[in-house]
Every structure is written in C-alpha cells, then in structure tokens.
Design a protein around this motif. Structure first.
Motif, PDB file in Angstrom:
ATOM      1  N   ASP A  86     -29.685  -3.449 -26.995  1.00  0.00           N
ATOM      2  CA  ASP A  86     -29.125  -2.562 -28.011  1.00  0.00           C
ATOM      3  C   ASP A  86     -27.993  -3.200 -28.812  1.00  0.00           C
ATOM      4  O   ASP A  86     -27.103  -2.521 -29.280  1.00  0.00           O
ATOM      5  CB  ASP A  86     -28.640  -1.269 -27.367  1.00  0.00           C
ATOM      6  N   GLY A  87     -28.020  -4.488 -28.964  1.00  0.00           N
ATOM      7  CA  GLY A  87     -26.987  -5.112 -29.777  1.00  0.00           C
ATOM      8  C   GLY A  87     -26.835  -6.595 -29.531  1.00  0.00           C
ATOM      9  O   GLY A  87     -26.082  -7.268 -30.213  1.00  0.00           O
ATOM     10  N   GLY A  88     -27.520  -7.095 -28.538  1.00  0.00           N
ATOM     11  CA  GLY A  88     -27.501  -8.519 -28.290  1.00  0.00           C
ATOM     12  C   GLY A  88     -26.277  -9.045 -27.567  1.00  0.00           C
ATOM     13  O   GLY A  88     -26.089 -10.251 -27.482  1.00  0.00           O
ATOM     14  N   GLU A  89     -25.444  -8.156 -27.032  1.00  0.00           N
ATOM     15  CA  GLU A  89     -24.284  -8.606 -26.272  1.00  0.00           C
ATOM     16  C   GLU A  89     -24.740  -9.238 -24.965  1.00  0.00           C
ATOM     17  O   GLU A  89     -25.747  -8.833 -24.384  1.00  0.00           O
ATOM     18  CB  GLU A  89     -23.370  -7.425 -25.946  1.00  0.00           C
ATOM     19  N   VAL A  90     -23.989 -10.220 -24.483  1.00  0.00           N
ATOM     20  CA  VAL A  90     -24.314 -10.859 -23.214  1.00  0.00           C
ATOM     21  C   VAL A  90     -24.003  -9.872 -22.091  1.00  0.00           C
ATOM     22  O   VAL A  90     -22.873  -9.422 -21.931  1.00  0.00           O
ATOM     23  CB  VAL A  90     -23.517 -12.170 -23.025  1.00  0.00           C
ATOM     24  N   ALA A  91     -25.036  -9.534 -21.329  1.00  0.00           N
ATOM     25  CA  ALA A  91     -24.873  -8.615 -20.210  1.00  0.00           C
ATOM     26  C   ALA A  91     -24.645  -9.366 -18.905  1.00  0.00           C
ATOM     27  O   ALA A  91     -23.950  -8.889 -18.012  1.00  0.00           O
ATOM     28  CB  ALA A  91     -26.106  -7.723 -20.076  1.00  0.00           C
ATOM     29  N   ASP A  92     -25.238 -10.558 -18.797  1.00  0.00           N
ATOM     30  CA  ASP A  92     -25.114 -11.340 -17.572  1.00  0.00           C
ATOM     31  C   ASP A  92     -25.473 -12.786 -17.876  1.00  0.00           C
ATOM     32  O   ASP A  92     -26.088 -13.079 -18.899  1.00  0.00           O
ATOM     33  CB  ASP A  92     -26.057 -10.779 -16.499  1.00  0.00           C
TER      34      ASP A  92
ATOM     35  N   LEU B  41     -29.284 -10.900 -22.599  1.00  0.00           N
ATOM     36  CA  LEU B  41     -28.708 -10.108 -23.681  1.00  0.00           C
ATOM     37  C   LEU B  41     -29.188  -8.670 -23.634  1.00  0.00           C
ATOM     38  O   LEU B  41     -30.354  -8.400 -23.338  1.00  0.00           O
ATOM     39  CB  LEU B  41     -29.089 -10.730 -25.030  1.00  0.00           C
ATOM     40  N   ARG B  42     -28.285  -7.763 -23.954  1.00  0.00           N
ATOM     41  CA  ARG B  42     -28.642  -6.342 -24.005  1.00  0.00           C
ATOM     42  C   ARG B  42     -29.611  -6.091 -25.150  1.00  0.00           C
ATOM     43  O   ARG B  42     -29.581  -6.776 -26.166  1.00  0.00           O
ATOM     44  CB  ARG B  42     -27.395  -5.494 -24.202  1.00  0.00           C
TER      45      ARG B  42
ATOM     46  N   GLU C  26     -28.337 -16.832 -20.932  1.00  0.00           N
ATOM     47  CA  GLU C  26     -27.607 -15.601 -21.229  1.00  0.00           C
ATOM     48  C   GLU C  26     -28.616 -14.461 -21.318  1.00  0.00           C
ATOM     49  O   GLU C  26     -29.578 -14.539 -22.083  1.00  0.00           O
ATOM     50  CB  GLU C  26     -26.853 -15.734 -22.547  1.00  0.00           C
TER      51      GLU C  26
ATOM     52  N   TRP D 178     -32.943 -12.888 -24.306  1.00  0.00           N
ATOM     53  CA  TRP D 178     -32.216 -13.938 -23.603  1.00  0.00           C
ATOM     54  C   TRP D 178     -32.142 -15.167 -24.487  1.00  0.00           C
ATOM     55  O   TRP D 178     -32.866 -15.281 -25.468  1.00  0.00           O
ATOM     56  CB  TRP D 178     -32.899 -14.291 -22.280  1.00  0.00           C
TER      57      TRP D 178
END
Length: 89
Positions: free
Chosen positions: A59-65, A56-57, A54, A41
């Motif tokens: 498995d790649g650091g993408e914002v999940a929520d 973060l996932r 934020e 996060w």
C-alpha cells in the motif's frame, strides 16, 4: 569534373553485447510467500556471503522488513535478479 562533395556512408551504430545473465534459479520461498500476499520486493544488496531483499508493503512501497539470504542458491538468485534489473551484480 564534378563539384559534388564525396558522399560518405553513414556510420553504423555501435553494437554492444547484452550482459550475460547468470543461470536462473528458483525464487526463495520467503520472497514467493511475500509476493503471493500482495507485497513487492527489491534486491537491496548482494555480497559474497549474503544478500538482502527489502520486503515492501503493498500500500505504498514502504520497507516492511529486510530479508537476509545466506544460502548459496539464494545468493545466486539475488545476483541473477540484480543482473536482470540492470544493477551491479
């Protein structure tokens, strides 16, 4: 008489005080749960009445929520984390 130039002492480096870290408070439960599940996060925004985190996932650091914190204690936590990380409080 000596022709040696006048020796000067080297200047001491400037010393800056470390920023004062606000009183530590507990991590919000939702952030702790996310972290225990393996996610990361980051503090996205801190305002007077709310803070955004934020989520973060893993498995790649993408914002999940995006988690919106509105409790006074949670906002203090977000400010403290932002200060520790060196961002604007």
């Amino acid at each position: 008489m000596s022709s040696d130039p006048v020796r000067r002492r080297p200047r001491a480096p400037e010393v800056h005080a470390a920023p004062e870290i606000p009183e530590a408070v507990d991590t919000p439960e939702a952030v702790e749960r996310w972290e225990r599940a393996g996610g990361a996060w980051r503090i996205a925004e801190v305002g007077a009445d709310a803070a955004s985190v934020e989520l973060l996932r893993c498995d790649g650091g993408e914002v999940a929520d995006l988690l919106r914190l509105t409790g006074e204690r949670d906002i203090r936590w977000a400010r403290a984390r932002r200060a520790i990380e060196g961002g604007p409080a």
